[in-house]
Design a protein around this motif. Structure first.
Motif, PDB file in Angstrom:
ATOM      1  N   ARG A  49      11.770  -7.448  23.753  1.00 40.48           N
ATOM      2  CA  ARG A  49      12.246  -6.084  24.035  1.00 40.48           C
ATOM      3  C   ARG A  49      12.998  -5.498  22.836  1.00 40.48           C
ATOM      4  NH1 ARG A  49      11.687  -4.200  28.868  1.00 40.48           N
ATOM      5  NH2 ARG A  49      13.570  -2.938  28.831  1.00 40.48           N
ATOM      6  N   ILE A  50      12.402  -5.689  21.647  1.00 40.71           N
ATOM      7  CA  ILE A  50      12.990  -5.218  20.396  1.00 40.71           C
ATOM      8  C   ILE A  50      11.907  -4.542  19.558  1.00 40.71           C
ATOM      9  CG2 ILE A  50      13.965  -5.978  18.177  1.00 40.71           C
ATOM     10  CD1 ILE A  50      15.419  -8.178  19.668  1.00 40.71           C
ATOM     11  N   ILE A  51      12.289  -3.490  18.855  1.00 36.70           N
ATOM     12  CA  ILE A  51      11.416  -2.869  17.859  1.00 36.70           C
ATOM     13  C   ILE A  51      11.977  -3.230  16.491  1.00 36.70           C
ATOM     14  CG2 ILE A  51      10.505  -0.719  16.914  1.00 36.70           C
ATOM     15  CD1 ILE A  51      10.962   0.486  19.741  1.00 36.70           C
ATOM     16  N   HIS A  52      11.151  -3.840  15.671  1.00 37.76           N
ATOM     17  CA  HIS A  52      11.536  -4.175  14.300  1.00 37.76           C
ATOM     18  C   HIS A  52      11.098  -3.005  13.426  1.00 37.76           C
ATOM     19  CE1 HIS A  52      12.303  -8.362  15.454  1.00 37.76           C
ATOM     20  NE2 HIS A  52      11.260  -8.209  16.244  1.00 37.76           N
ATOM     21  N   GLN A  53      12.022  -2.425  12.708  1.00 43.72           N
ATOM     22  CA  GLN A  53      11.766  -1.236  11.898  1.00 43.72           C
ATOM     23  C   GLN A  53      11.938  -1.599  10.420  1.00 43.72           C
ATOM     24  OE1 GLN A  53      14.628   1.905  12.583  1.00 43.72           O
ATOM     25  NE2 GLN A  53      13.211   3.482  11.925  1.00 43.72           N
ATOM     26  N   PHE A  54      10.869  -1.415   9.647  1.00 47.26           N
ATOM     27  CA  PHE A  54      10.884  -1.719   8.216  1.00 47.26           C
ATOM     28  C   PHE A  54      10.659  -0.430   7.441  1.00 47.26           C
ATOM     29  CE2 PHE A  54       9.244  -5.388  10.506  1.00 47.26           C
ATOM     30  CZ  PHE A  54      10.043  -6.406  10.032  1.00 47.26           C
ATOM     31  N   SER A  55      11.379  -0.248   6.337  1.00 48.85           N
ATOM     32  CA  SER A  55      11.203   0.960   5.525  1.00 48.85           C
ATOM     33  C   SER A  55      11.579   0.687   4.075  1.00 48.85           C
ATOM     34  CB  SER A  55      12.047   2.107   6.088  1.00 48.85           C
ATOM     35  OG  SER A  55      13.417   1.777   6.078  1.00 48.85           O
ATOM     36  N   THR A  59      14.978   6.356  15.354  1.00 44.81           N
ATOM     37  CA  THR A  59      14.761   7.497  14.468  1.00 44.81           C
ATOM     38  C   THR A  59      14.061   7.019  13.216  1.00 44.81           C
ATOM     39  OG1 THR A  59      16.765   8.568  15.289  1.00 44.81           O
ATOM     40  CG2 THR A  59      15.885   9.369  13.204  1.00 44.81           C
ATOM     41  N   SER A  60      13.036   7.726  12.830  1.00 45.96           N
ATOM     42  CA  SER A  60      12.295   7.383  11.623  1.00 45.96           C
ATOM     43  C   SER A  60      13.175   7.555  10.395  1.00 45.96           C
ATOM     44  CB  SER A  60      11.058   8.275  11.513  1.00 45.96           C
ATOM     45  OG  SER A  60      10.431   8.097  10.270  1.00 45.96           O
ATOM     46  N   THR A  61      13.091   6.614   9.483  1.00 47.32           N
ATOM     47  CA  THR A  61      13.803   6.763   8.214  1.00 47.32           C
ATOM     48  C   THR A  61      12.960   7.547   7.213  1.00 47.32           C
ATOM     49  OG1 THR A  61      12.962   4.649   7.425  1.00 47.32           O
ATOM     50  CG2 THR A  61      15.093   4.627   8.520  1.00 47.32           C
ATOM     51  N   ALA A  62      11.647   7.570   7.425  1.00 52.16           N
ATOM     52  CA  ALA A  62      10.747   8.297   6.528  1.00 52.16           C
ATOM     53  C   ALA A  62      10.687   9.780   6.881  1.00 52.16           C
ATOM     54  CB  ALA A  62       9.352   7.692   6.583  1.00 52.16           C
ATOM     55  N   CYS A  63      10.898  10.104   8.142  1.00 49.42           N
ATOM     56  CA  CYS A  63      10.852  11.484   8.620  1.00 49.42           C
ATOM     57  C   CYS A  63      12.014  11.664   9.582  1.00 49.42           C
ATOM     58  CB  CYS A  63       9.515  11.754   9.304  1.00 49.42           C
ATOM     59  SG  CYS A  63       9.337  13.438   9.905  1.00 49.42           S
ATOM     60  N   ASN A  64      13.172  12.033   9.053  1.00 47.56           N
ATOM     61  CA  ASN A  64      14.409  11.974   9.835  1.00 47.56           C
ATOM     62  C   ASN A  64      14.450  12.911  11.040  1.00 47.56           C
ATOM     63  OD1 ASN A  64      14.782  14.355   8.482  1.00 47.56           O
ATOM     64  ND2 ASN A  64      16.674  13.768   7.477  1.00 47.56           N
ATOM     65  N   ARG A  65      13.506  13.802  11.175  1.00 48.22           N
ATOM     66  CA  ARG A  65      13.480  14.664  12.350  1.00 48.22           C
ATOM     67  C   ARG A  65      12.620  14.075  13.462  1.00 48.22           C
ATOM     68  NH1 ARG A  65      12.414  20.647  10.723  1.00 48.22           N
ATOM     69  NH2 ARG A  65      13.026  20.882  12.875  1.00 48.22           N
ATOM     70  N   TYR A 119       9.351  -4.657   2.057  1.00 50.74           N
ATOM     71  CA  TYR A 119      10.289  -3.639   2.538  1.00 50.74           C
ATOM     72  C   TYR A 119      11.714  -4.061   2.216  1.00 50.74           C
ATOM     73  CZ  TYR A 119       6.474  -1.309   4.865  1.00 50.74           C
ATOM     74  OH  TYR A 119       5.305  -0.642   5.117  1.00 50.74           O
ATOM     75  N   SER A 120      12.489  -3.134   1.658  1.00 51.87           N
ATOM     76  CA  SER A 120      13.862  -3.456   1.273  1.00 51.87           C
ATOM     77  C   SER A 120      14.859  -3.163   2.389  1.00 51.87           C
ATOM     78  CB  SER A 120      14.253  -2.695   0.005  1.00 51.87           C
ATOM     79  OG  SER A 120      14.158  -1.306   0.198  1.00 51.87           O
ATOM     80  N   VAL A 121      14.430  -2.469   3.431  1.00 51.96           N
ATOM     81  CA  VAL A 121      15.320  -2.143   4.544  1.00 51.96           C
ATOM     82  C   VAL A 121      14.641  -2.569   5.839  1.00 51.96           C
ATOM     83  CG1 VAL A 121      16.499  -0.297   5.790  1.00 51.96           C
ATOM     84  CG2 VAL A 121      16.310  -0.166   3.308  1.00 51.96           C
ATOM     85  N   ALA A 129       0.821  -1.211   0.000  1.00 51.26           N
ATOM     86  CA  ALA A 129       0.000   0.000   0.000  1.00 51.26           C
ATOM     87  C   ALA A 129       0.855   1.262   0.000  1.00 51.26           C
ATOM     88  CB  ALA A 129      -0.915   0.003   1.218  1.00 51.26           C
ATOM     89  N   GLY A 130       2.167   1.109   0.057  1.00 53.97           N
ATOM     90  CA  GLY A 130       3.065   2.265   0.005  1.00 53.97           C
ATOM     91  C   GLY A 130       3.317   2.922   1.344  1.00 53.97           C
ATOM     92  N   VAL A 131       3.035   2.230   2.452  1.00 50.74           N
ATOM     93  CA  VAL A 131       3.335   2.774   3.776  1.00 50.74           C
ATOM     94  C   VAL A 131       4.857   2.896   3.882  1.00 50.74           C
ATOM     95  CG1 VAL A 131       3.212   2.360   6.267  1.00 50.74           C
ATOM     96  CG2 VAL A 131       1.261   1.795   4.799  1.00 50.74           C
ATOM     97  N   ALA A 132       5.347   4.117   4.077  1.00 57.22           N
ATOM     98  CA  ALA A 132       6.781   4.392   3.994  1.00 57.22           C
ATOM     99  C   ALA A 132       7.610   3.711   5.076  1.00 57.22           C
ATOM    100  CB  ALA A 132       7.024   5.892   4.044  1.00 57.22           C
ATOM    101  N   GLU A 133       7.014   3.517   6.239  1.00 60.99           N
ATOM    102  CA  GLU A 133       7.764   2.929   7.348  1.00 60.99           C
ATOM    103  C   GLU A 133       6.799   2.197   8.262  1.00 60.99           C
ATOM    104  OE1 GLU A 133      11.208   4.334  10.458  1.00 60.99           O
ATOM    105  OE2 GLU A 133      10.024   5.844   9.452  1.00 60.99           O
TER     106      GLU A 133
END
Length: 64
Positions: free
Chosen positions: A23-29, A49-55, A36-38, A10-14
């Motif tokens: 006790r882990i967060i799996h981050q896909f982007s 830190t978000s990879t879709a919104c670096n701030r 997801y390629s990352v 669906a194109g969800v960026a992250e």
């Protein structure tokens, strides 16, 4: 896993999955061709830190 692939298609960026048992967060982007390629893992206590919104960043020390 199916929900993650649906989000990528669906194109969800992250997408983050919080695994309280491990006790882990799996981050896909970087959605590409329906998956997801990352991917990465952040341990509770480390900042994320978000990879879709670096701030956009969060501390994870208070997650239980």
């Amino acid at each position: 896993m199916k929900l993650i692939l649906t989000a990528a298609g669906a194109g969800v960026a992250e997408y983050w999955v919080v695994d309280t048992g491990s006790r882990i967060i799996h981050q896909f982007s970087a959605p590409e061709s329906g998956s997801y390629s990352v991917g990465g893992q952040i341990e509770f206590g480390d900042p994320i830190t978000s990879t879709a919104c670096n701030r956009l960043a969060f501390g994870t020390g208070a997650i239980d």
